[in-house]
Design an enzyme around this catalytic site. Structure first.
Site, PDB file in Angstrom:
ATOM      1  N   SER A  65       0.857  -1.339  -0.065  1.00 60.01           N
ATOM      2  CA  SER A  65      -0.083  -0.037  -0.004  1.00 60.01           C
ATOM      3  C   SER A  65       0.880   1.132  -0.173  1.00 60.01           C
ATOM      4  CB  SER A  65      -0.719  -0.068   1.249  1.00 60.01           C
ATOM      5  OG  SER A  65      -1.497   1.230   1.542  1.00 60.01           O
ATOM      6  N   TYR A  75      -1.984   0.003  10.458  1.00 59.78           N
ATOM      7  CA  TYR A  75      -2.572  -0.751   9.103  1.00 59.78           C
ATOM      8  C   TYR A  75      -1.190  -0.537   8.145  1.00 59.78           C
ATOM      9  CZ  TYR A  75      -3.490  -1.043   4.232  1.00 59.78           C
ATOM     10  OH  TYR A  75      -3.727  -1.394   2.895  1.00 59.78           O
ATOM     11  N   LYS A 106       1.881  -3.368   6.600  1.00 63.24           N
ATOM     12  CA  LYS A 106       2.061  -3.725   5.173  1.00 63.24           C
ATOM     13  C   LYS A 106       3.753  -3.620   4.934  1.00 63.24           C
ATOM     14  CE  LYS A 106      -1.881  -4.415   3.490  1.00 63.24           C
ATOM     15  NZ  LYS A 106      -2.029  -5.882   2.765  1.00 63.24           N
TER      16      LYS A 106
HETATM   17  C1  WQD Z   1      -9.062  10.328  -0.220  1.00 61.11           C
HETATM   18  C2  WQD Z   1      -9.102  11.756   0.150  1.00 61.11           C
HETATM   19  C3  WQD Z   1      -9.895  12.293   2.263  1.00 61.11           C
HETATM   20  C4  WQD Z   1     -14.154  11.308   2.129  1.00 61.11           C
HETATM   21  C5  WQD Z   1      -6.806   5.327   2.223  1.00 61.11           C
HETATM   22  C6  WQD Z   1      -5.835   4.698   3.125  1.00 61.11           C
HETATM   23  C7  WQD Z   1      -4.882   4.102   2.052  1.00 61.11           C
HETATM   24  C8  WQD Z   1      -5.481   2.959   1.215  1.00 61.11           C
HETATM   25  C9  WQD Z   1      -6.490   3.959   0.415  1.00 61.11           C
HETATM   26  C10 WQD Z   1      -5.769   0.848   1.762  1.00 61.11           C
HETATM   27  C11 WQD Z   1      -8.643  12.291   1.509  1.00 61.11           C
HETATM   28  C12 WQD Z   1     -10.750  12.910   1.155  1.00 61.11           C
HETATM   29  C13 WQD Z   1     -12.796  11.540   1.709  1.00 61.11           C
HETATM   30  C14 WQD Z   1     -15.153  12.276   2.085  1.00 61.11           C
HETATM   31  C15 WQD Z   1     -13.130  13.774   1.614  1.00 61.11           C
HETATM   32  N1  WQD Z   1      -6.054   2.044   1.790  1.00 61.11           N
HETATM   33  N2  WQD Z   1     -12.404  12.862   1.451  1.00 61.11           N
HETATM   34  N3  WQD Z   1     -14.546  13.582   1.680  1.00 61.11           N
HETATM   35  O1  WQD Z   1      -6.994   8.414   3.181  1.00 61.11           O
HETATM   36  O2  WQD Z   1      -6.127   8.731   0.417  1.00 61.11           O
HETATM   37  O3  WQD Z   1      -6.386   6.502   1.545  1.00 61.11           O
HETATM   38  O4  WQD Z   1      -7.563   4.546   1.258  1.00 61.11           O
HETATM   39  O5  WQD Z   1      -4.791   0.268   1.282  1.00 61.11           O
HETATM   40  O6  WQD Z   1      -4.008   3.211   3.079  1.00 61.11           O
HETATM   41  O7  WQD Z   1      -5.436   5.569   3.984  1.00 61.11           O
HETATM   42  O8  WQD Z   1      -8.346   7.535   1.026  1.00 61.11           O
HETATM   43  O9  WQD Z   1     -10.501   7.593  -0.210  1.00 61.11           O
HETATM   44  O10 WQD Z   1     -10.412   7.782   2.444  1.00 61.11           O
HETATM   45  O11 WQD Z   1      -9.661   9.855   0.901  1.00 61.11           O
HETATM   46  O12 WQD Z   1     -12.637  15.029   1.525  1.00 61.11           O
HETATM   47  O13 WQD Z   1     -16.205  12.268   2.229  1.00 61.11           O
HETATM   48  O14 WQD Z   1     -10.462  12.187  -0.223  1.00 61.11           O
HETATM   49  O15 WQD Z   1      -9.679  13.589   3.171  1.00 61.11           O
HETATM   50  O16 WQD Z   1      -8.083  13.254   1.160  1.00 61.11           O
HETATM   51  P1  WQD Z   1      -7.119   7.812   1.619  1.00 61.11           P
HETATM   52  P2  WQD Z   1      -9.780   7.972   1.227  1.00 61.11           P
END
Ligand code: WQD
Length: 325
Positions: free
Chosen positions: A116, A140, A144
Site C-alpha cells: 500500500s 495498518y 504492510k
Molecule cells: C481520499 C481523500 C480524504 C471522503 C486510504 C488509506 C490508504 C488506502 C486507500 C488501503 C482524502 C478525502 C474522503 C470524504 C473527503 N487504503 N475525503 N471527503 O485516505 O487517501 O487512503 O485508502 O490500502 O491506506 O489511507 O483515501 O478515499 O479515504 O480519501 O474529502 O467524504 O478524500 O480526506 O484526502 P486515503 P480516502
C-alpha cells in the site's frame, strides 16, 4: 500453473481472479468471507477459511498443486487499525506469516503481495518513487511494511521471490456486480451523501495544494488487476523480487473528483467543507515509471472511467439513487 489468491472473494481480489482467468491461468481462492462474497467468483474453487488456519492453507496449497500465491487477504481500514492494532497485527502479519510458513513447507516460491501507499506515510516527493523512505503512520501501514520485510527475508532464507505492489487509491469496477460494496473511500462516501440528498463533505480545503484539497493518485481496480497478472508472469519467467507502485502518476484533488462525479451522475456536487481528517497527507501521487520499466505495465483507465463504473455499481446496490436527479 495454478495461483492461489487469498482474499479472492473481496472487491480487489475478485478483479484479480477475473484478470488471471482471462489469461487462462488456473486459480484457487482462499477467503474467510468476512468481507468477501462467494458470488464474486463463480466457477472458481473457493476454500472458505482464515489464513490463520494453517491446516486449511496447507490443504489448499497441496490439493490444488499451487505454484504461486497472490496475497490480498487483509484488513485495510486505517482508523480501525489505530483503535485495535493487535487485531491488525494478528490478521495481517500473523495471517501472512502462517501463509508463508505453509508455502515454505509446500515448496511454493512465488509471491505477489498487496502492499500500500500507506507504507510511505506522508511522502515528501511530488511523485513518490519506490526509493522514498517507508514511514507508515498507522498500524495498518505498519503491517504492510512488516509484510514486505517478511517477504524480503523469506527470499534469503527460503528462496521465495516476491513482487510487492504498493496500491495508491483504488476505485471503480470492471462490472456493476464487482463494485466495492463498502463505503470507506472518497467516491463511495460522496455517493452515499448524494443518495441521502446531502452535500458531499470535503475534509479540509486549506492544504498546501493548488485548490486547497488533498491530492491523490486514483487507479482503476481493473488496472490494479492487470498489474497482478504482470507480476505473476514476471515471477513465472524467473524474474527478480521487486517492490513497485501501482498508480497512474497523476494527481487529482478532492474537488476535481467531485467535479467528475457531478459530470457522471448529473447531480450537484457542491461541497460542504468539514474539518481536516487527522493523518491525511496533503498529497500522495505515485511515480509509475518503475512498474512500466520492470513489468511493461501502465494504467489504461482514467478518473472518469473509475467514477462511471463505480456509479453503475452503486445504482445496482442502491436503486433509490436512480431518482435523485
Ligand atoms: C481520499 C481523500 C480524504 C471522503 C486510504 C488509506 C490508504 C488506502 C486507500 C488501503 C482524502 C478525502 C474522503 C470524504 C473527503 N487504503 N475525503 N471527503 O485516505 O487517501 O487512503 O485508502 O490500502 O491506506 O489511507 O483515501 O478515499 O479515504 O480519501 O474529502 O467524504 O478524500 O480526506 O484526502 P486515503 P480516502
Amino acid at each position: 500453473m495454478t495461483w492461489l489468491v487469498t482474499g479472492g472473494a473481496g472487491y480487489i481480489g475478485a478483479h484479480v481472479v477475473q484478470a488471471l482467468r482471462a489469461e487462462q491461468i488456473d486459480v484457487v481462492v482462499i477467503d474467510d468471507l468476512s468481507t468477501g462474497d462467494a458470488a464474486r467468483v463463480p466457477g472458481v474453487p473457493l476454500v472458505r477459511a482464515s489464513l490463520l488456519d494453517r491446516d486449511a492453507v496447507e490443504r489448499a496449497l497441496a490439493e490444488h498443486d499451487v505454484d504461486g500465491v497472490v496475497h490480498i487477504a487483509a484488513k485495510k481500514q486505517v482508523g480501525e487499525s489505530v483503535a485495535d492494532p493487535y487485531f491488525y497485527f494478528r490478521q495481517n502479519v500473523l495471517g501472512q506469516l502462517t501463509l508463508m510458513e505453509a508455502m515454505r513447507d509446500a515448496g511454493v516460491q512465488r509471491f505477489v503481495f498487496s502492499s500500500s501507499a500507506a507504507t510511505y506515510g506522508s511522502p515528501q516527493s511530488e511523485l513518490v518513487t519506490e526509493g522514498e523512505p517507508l514511514a507508515p503512520e498507522s498500524p495498518y501501514g505498519q503491517t504492510k511494511v512488516v509484510g514486505e520485510w517478511l517477504a524480503h527475508d523469506a527470499e534469503g532464507a527460503y528462496g521465495v521471490r516476491t513482487v510487492s505492489l504498493r496500491y495508491f487509491n483504488v476505485a471503480g469496477a470492471a462490472s456493476a456486480e464487482l463494485g466495492d460494496p463498502e463505503v470507506l473511500n472518497l467516491i463511495p462516501m460522496v455517493f452515499e451523501r448524494l443518495t441521502a440528498r446531502k452535500a458531499p463533505l470535503v475534509f479540509g480545503d486549506d492544504y498546501p495544494t493548488p485548490d486547497g484539497t488533498c491530492v491523490r493518485d486514483y487507479i482503476h481496480v481493473s488496472d490494479i488487476a492487470t498489474a497482478h497478472v504482470a507480476a505473476a508472469r514476471h515471477l513465472e519467467r524467473g524474474g527478480a523480487s521487486l517492490a513497485l507502485n501501482i498508480g497512474r502518476g497523476q494527481g487529482s484533488s478532492v474537488l476535481e473528483v467531485l467535479k467528475v462525479i457531478g459530470e457522471v451522475t448529473g447531480l450537484d456536487t457542491t461541497a460542504q467543507v468539514a474539518p481536516r481528517r487527522p493523518g491525511d497527507p496533503a498529497r500522495a501521487v505515485a511515480s509509475a515509471d518503475a512498474i512500466r520499466e520492470q513489468l511493461g505495465w501502465s494504467a489504461c483507465y482514467d478518473l472518469h472511467d473509475m467514477v462511471e463504473s463505480a456509479w453503475a455499481g452503486w445504482l445496482l446496490r442502491h436503486p433509490q439513487a436512480r431518482d435523485l436527479a
